[in-house]
Design a protein around this motif. Structure first.
Motif, short mmCIF file in Angstrom:
data_model
loop_
_atom_site.label_atom_id
_atom_site.label_comp_id
_atom_site.label_asym_id
_atom_site.label_seq_id
_atom_site.Cartn_x
_atom_site.Cartn_y
_atom_site.Cartn_z
N LYS A 1 -12.93 19.17 -2.61
CA LYS A 1 -11.86 20.16 -2.45
C LYS A 1 -11.09 20.35 -3.75
CE LYS A 1 -11.61 20.73 2.19
NZ LYS A 1 -11.03 21.69 3.09
N LYS A 2 -11.46 19.57 -4.77
CA LYS A 2 -10.79 19.59 -6.07
C LYS A 2 -9.29 19.32 -5.93
CE LYS A 2 -14.13 22.50 -8.51
NZ LYS A 2 -15.21 21.68 -8.09
N ILE A 3 -8.97 18.37 -5.06
CA ILE A 3 -7.58 17.92 -4.92
C ILE A 3 -7.51 16.52 -5.52
CG2 ILE A 3 -5.74 17.29 -3.29
CD1 ILE A 3 -7.00 19.30 -1.29
N GLU A 4 -6.62 16.34 -6.47
CA GLU A 4 -6.48 15.01 -7.07
C GLU A 4 -5.85 14.03 -6.07
OE1 GLU A 4 -3.95 14.75 -10.53
OE2 GLU A 4 -4.14 12.56 -10.60
N ILE A 5 -6.49 12.90 -5.88
CA ILE A 5 -5.85 11.83 -5.10
C ILE A 5 -5.95 10.52 -5.89
CG2 ILE A 5 -6.24 12.76 -2.78
CD1 ILE A 5 -8.57 10.54 -2.65
N ASN A 6 -5.12 9.57 -5.51
CA ASN A 6 -5.22 8.22 -6.06
C ASN A 6 -5.26 7.24 -4.91
OD1 ASN A 6 -4.95 8.11 -9.12
ND2 ASN A 6 -3.47 9.70 -8.49
N ALA B 1 0.84 -1.21 0.00
CA ALA B 1 0.00 0.00 0.00
C ALA B 1 0.87 1.25 0.00
CB ALA B 1 -0.92 -0.01 1.22
N HIS B 2 1.96 1.19 0.75
CA HIS B 2 2.88 2.33 0.83
C HIS B 2 3.55 2.57 -0.52
CE1 HIS B 2 6.87 4.12 2.17
NE2 HIS B 2 5.96 5.03 2.44
N MET B 3 3.97 1.48 -1.17
CA MET B 3 4.62 1.60 -2.48
C MET B 3 3.66 2.19 -3.51
SD MET B 3 7.38 1.53 -3.89
CE MET B 3 8.35 0.84 -2.56
N GLU B 4 2.43 1.71 -3.49
CA GLU B 4 1.40 2.25 -4.40
C GLU B 4 1.21 3.74 -4.14
OE1 GLU B 4 -0.42 1.09 -6.86
OE2 GLU B 4 -0.06 -1.07 -6.78
N ALA B 5 1.10 4.09 -2.86
CA ALA B 5 0.82 5.49 -2.50
C ALA B 5 1.98 6.41 -2.91
CB ALA B 5 0.56 5.59 -1.00
N ARG B 6 3.20 5.95 -2.66
CA ARG B 6 4.37 6.78 -2.99
C ARG B 6 4.57 6.96 -4.48
NH1 ARG B 6 9.73 5.97 0.27
NH2 ARG B 6 10.46 6.12 -1.85
N VAL C 1 -1.16 17.35 1.48
CA VAL C 1 -0.63 18.62 0.96
C VAL C 1 0.87 18.71 1.25
CG1 VAL C 1 -0.70 21.13 1.30
CG2 VAL C 1 -2.84 19.84 1.04
N SER C 2 1.30 18.25 2.43
CA SER C 2 2.71 18.41 2.78
C SER C 2 3.59 17.27 2.23
CB SER C 2 2.89 18.52 4.30
OG SER C 2 2.50 17.30 4.91
N ARG C 3 3.08 16.02 2.21
CA ARG C 3 3.96 14.88 1.86
C ARG C 3 3.52 14.15 0.59
NH1 ARG C 3 8.50 14.11 3.26
NH2 ARG C 3 8.32 11.90 3.76
N HIS C 4 2.34 14.42 0.09
CA HIS C 4 1.83 13.88 -1.18
C HIS C 4 1.59 12.38 -1.20
CE1 HIS C 4 2.24 17.84 -2.74
NE2 HIS C 4 3.50 17.86 -2.33
N HIS C 5 1.62 11.76 -0.07
CA HIS C 5 1.16 10.36 0.01
C HIS C 5 0.84 10.05 1.48
CE1 HIS C 5 5.37 9.75 1.16
NE2 HIS C 5 4.98 8.61 1.71
N ALA C 6 0.00 9.06 1.68
CA ALA C 6 -0.37 8.68 3.05
C ALA C 6 -0.81 7.22 3.08
CB ALA C 6 -1.53 9.56 3.55
N VAL C 7 -0.55 6.58 4.22
CA VAL C 7 -1.01 5.19 4.44
C VAL C 7 -1.87 5.17 5.70
CG1 VAL C 7 -0.32 2.79 4.85
CG2 VAL C 7 1.04 4.22 3.31
N ILE C 8 -3.02 4.53 5.56
CA ILE C 8 -3.99 4.47 6.67
C ILE C 8 -4.29 2.99 6.95
CG2 ILE C 8 -6.33 5.12 7.41
CD1 ILE C 8 -6.12 7.06 4.79
N ILE C 9 -4.31 2.64 8.23
CA ILE C 9 -4.82 1.30 8.61
C ILE C 9 -6.08 1.52 9.41
CG2 ILE C 9 -4.45 -0.80 9.93
CD1 ILE C 9 -1.61 -0.64 9.62
N ILE D 1 -2.94 7.51 -1.80
CA ILE D 1 -3.42 7.14 -0.45
C ILE D 1 -3.61 5.63 -0.44
CG2 ILE D 1 -5.29 7.32 1.24
CD1 ILE D 1 -5.84 10.15 0.22
N GLY D 2 -2.95 4.96 0.50
CA GLY D 2 -3.14 3.52 0.68
C GLY D 2 -4.02 3.32 1.90
N LEU D 3 -5.12 2.64 1.71
CA LEU D 3 -6.04 2.38 2.83
C LEU D 3 -6.13 0.87 3.02
CD1 LEU D 3 -8.31 3.18 4.86
CD2 LEU D 3 -9.89 3.22 2.93
N VAL D 4 -5.74 0.39 4.20
CA VAL D 4 -5.72 -1.06 4.46
C VAL D 4 -6.65 -1.35 5.63
CG1 VAL D 4 -4.29 -3.04 5.10
CG2 VAL D 4 -3.32 -1.21 3.68
N LYS D 5 -7.57 -2.28 5.41
CA LYS D 5 -8.45 -2.71 6.52
C LYS D 5 -7.90 -4.01 7.08
CE LYS D 5 -12.55 -4.77 6.11
NZ LYS D 5 -13.98 -4.99 5.87
N VAL D 6 -7.75 -4.06 8.40
CA VAL D 6 -7.29 -5.30 9.04
C VAL D 6 -8.32 -5.79 10.04
CG1 VAL D 6 -4.81 -4.84 8.75
CG2 VAL D 6 -5.99 -4.04 10.82
#
Ligand code: ATP
Ligand code: MG
Length: 447
Positions: A347-352, A235-240, A297-305, A246-251
């Protein structure tokens, strides 16, 4: 608190048969390694300097292990094994270890595997029982899932289950399963007592969520974290690699966020961990989405569990139960995915955003070496307890020792991540997420 805990273990009767297990041959002292009845473990290991008051029974736990004198004559034993509920890495290791310990250590040659959980006892399903021996179970630890099959439901038909146990002439039953299974085990034990039968009921606690109370770690948990860390790396590799990825992982974690917290600690690539024990707002100036936006906005990628049990108080509208009597949960993963997507679109911010739900891949995986070792030892301890005629107990690991815990004590409460405790504090340090993502308003209340 510890004073109120009942650690007393029930026994079927006097033990008058010499155990066939030969211990310590090295020392030549054949009884050196038997566990004696006065061997206990302190539950609370904190001590103060100075004279100590005598320990009460509610502060000490019975050690597991082979007894010199046992209750059952091995040649007369017919043992049953059943696995119920959801899958968890290590069930096959436990089955294998029970079979091998019964067969090789005690010489028990009649071992029946009950198929598909408690339903396997009910005549209407006609699943039949499978005879187990070391050859049959030789390779099963390399496989995930359960060799016996599992099922939800059927556990409430206690009369019929005990009829089947009587027909099979079982002297001992090993129940591998979670909270529901262990409630069922106690119901079976009550019915057995009513019928004046002498059958040992031994629970092997299965919860990949690690939420059984008193037990320091449940089997399969270690493997689950291992697998979840691999998923987070992906998920982190995809996000970066994506624009505002944004990598979202449900556990797993219905009521407790242990897998989520440990995965974040192990991977150090997670920015937000959302668990059932720590409330949070989605919207608002201090809500999760606001903080996620700052991160993007600051780092351009994020990972969430997110743990599956997070936000359920807000998401569940009609309370439906599954066949095992568990509350059906809403899917917090897809809900969050949609809310995050909508928020950034407005917010018209592009995310993936890439959403990954690896739950079934994790649950069905074979155990890793740490869990295999643990399961092997759990199974052995379960057999020693049953042969000694102990009953209504769960084998657990407490303070790194295998112990006997009364089922009713273990299932009376659940283990949770303490939001004020050091596991959560370390998780916050690993993620840098705000300590509390809750909006506080003028009246001091969260809204
Ligand atoms: P999991 O963690 O996967 O849910 P579990 O052991 O709780 O594991 P369940 O499907 O909930 O799995 O229950 C397993 C069995 O226990 C089922 O056959 C169910 O009928 C029985 N059972 C569930 N709750 C109870 C209860 N309160 N009393 C008696 N039996 C129960
Ligand atoms: Mg359950």
């Amino acid at each position: 608190m510890a004073d109120a805990i009942d650690f007393t273990i029930e026994e079927l009767g006097k033990r008058s048969i010499k155990s066939p297990i030969a211990m310590s041959t090295v020392r030549g002292d054949m009884i050196a390694n038997y566990v004696t009845d006065d061997q206990f473990l302190r539950y609370n290991t904190e001590v103060k300097v100075g004279p100590q008051p005598p320990l009460k029974r509610s502060q000490i736990i019975e050690c597991a292990g082979p007894r010199e004198m046992i209750y059952f004559t091995p040649a007369h034993v017919h043992a049953g094994i059943v696995s119920c509920g959801g899958l968890c890495p290590g069930i096959n290791d436990v089955i294998r270890s029970i079979v091998r310990c019964l067969w090789y250590r005690y010489g028990v040659k009649r071992i029946s595997g009950i198929q598909y959980g408690y339903k396997g006892f009910l005549p209407e399903y006609q699943f039949g029982v499978t005879q187990l021996d070391p050859d049959k179970v030789d390779e099963i630890h390399k496989l995930g899932g359960t060799y016996l099959g599992s099922a939800r439901g059927g556990g409430k038909e206690v009369g019929k289950i005990v009829d089947a146990i009587e027909q099979l002439n079982l002297n001992m039953l090993f129940t591998i399963g979670g909270d529901g299974t262990q409630h069922g085990t106690l119901d079976i034990a009550d019915e057995i007592e009513k019928r004046h039968l002498k059958i040992a009921l031994i629970g092997i606690p299965k919860t990949v969520d690690n939420d059984f109370s008193l037990i320091q770690k449940s089997f399969g948990f270690d493997t689950a974290v291992d697998k979840a860390v691999e998923v987070v790396a992906a998920a982190h590799m995809e996000a970066r690699s994506a624009i505002n990825g944004i990598g979202l992982v449900k556990v797993m974690g219905r009521e407790s966020g242990f897998i989520a917290a440990h995965t974040a600690l192990a991977s150090h690539e997670v920015n937000f961990v959302l668990i059932p024990e720590v409330p949070f707002n989605l919207e608002g100036y201090n809500g999760f989405l606001t903080h996620l936006e700052k991160r993007i906005v600051s780092r351009h990628h994020a990972v969430i569990i997110v743990a599956e049990g997070a936000m359920q108080d807000q998401l569940i509208t009609d309370k439906q139960l599954d066949a095992g009597g568990n509350l059906k949960y809403a899917d917090v993963g897809t809900y969050l995915r949609d809310r995050i997507t909508k928020y950034f679109a407005e917010k018209k911010i592009e995310i993936n955003l890439k959403y990954i739900d690896p739950s079934y891949i994790i649950r069905s995986a074979p155990a890793n070496p740490a869990d295999s070792i643990y399961c092997e030892r759990l199974g052995n301890a379960a057999v020693h307890a049953a042969m000694a005629g102990k009953t209504r107990l769960i084998i657990g690991l407490v303070n790194n020792e295998f112990v006997h815990l009364p089922i009713k004590t273990v299932i009376s409460t659940r283990n949770h991540v303490d939001p004020e405790g050091n596991l959560w504090r370390d998780t916050l340090d690993a993620t840098h997420q705000p300590a509390l993502m809750v909006n506080q308003f003028g009246d001091g209340k969260a809204k």
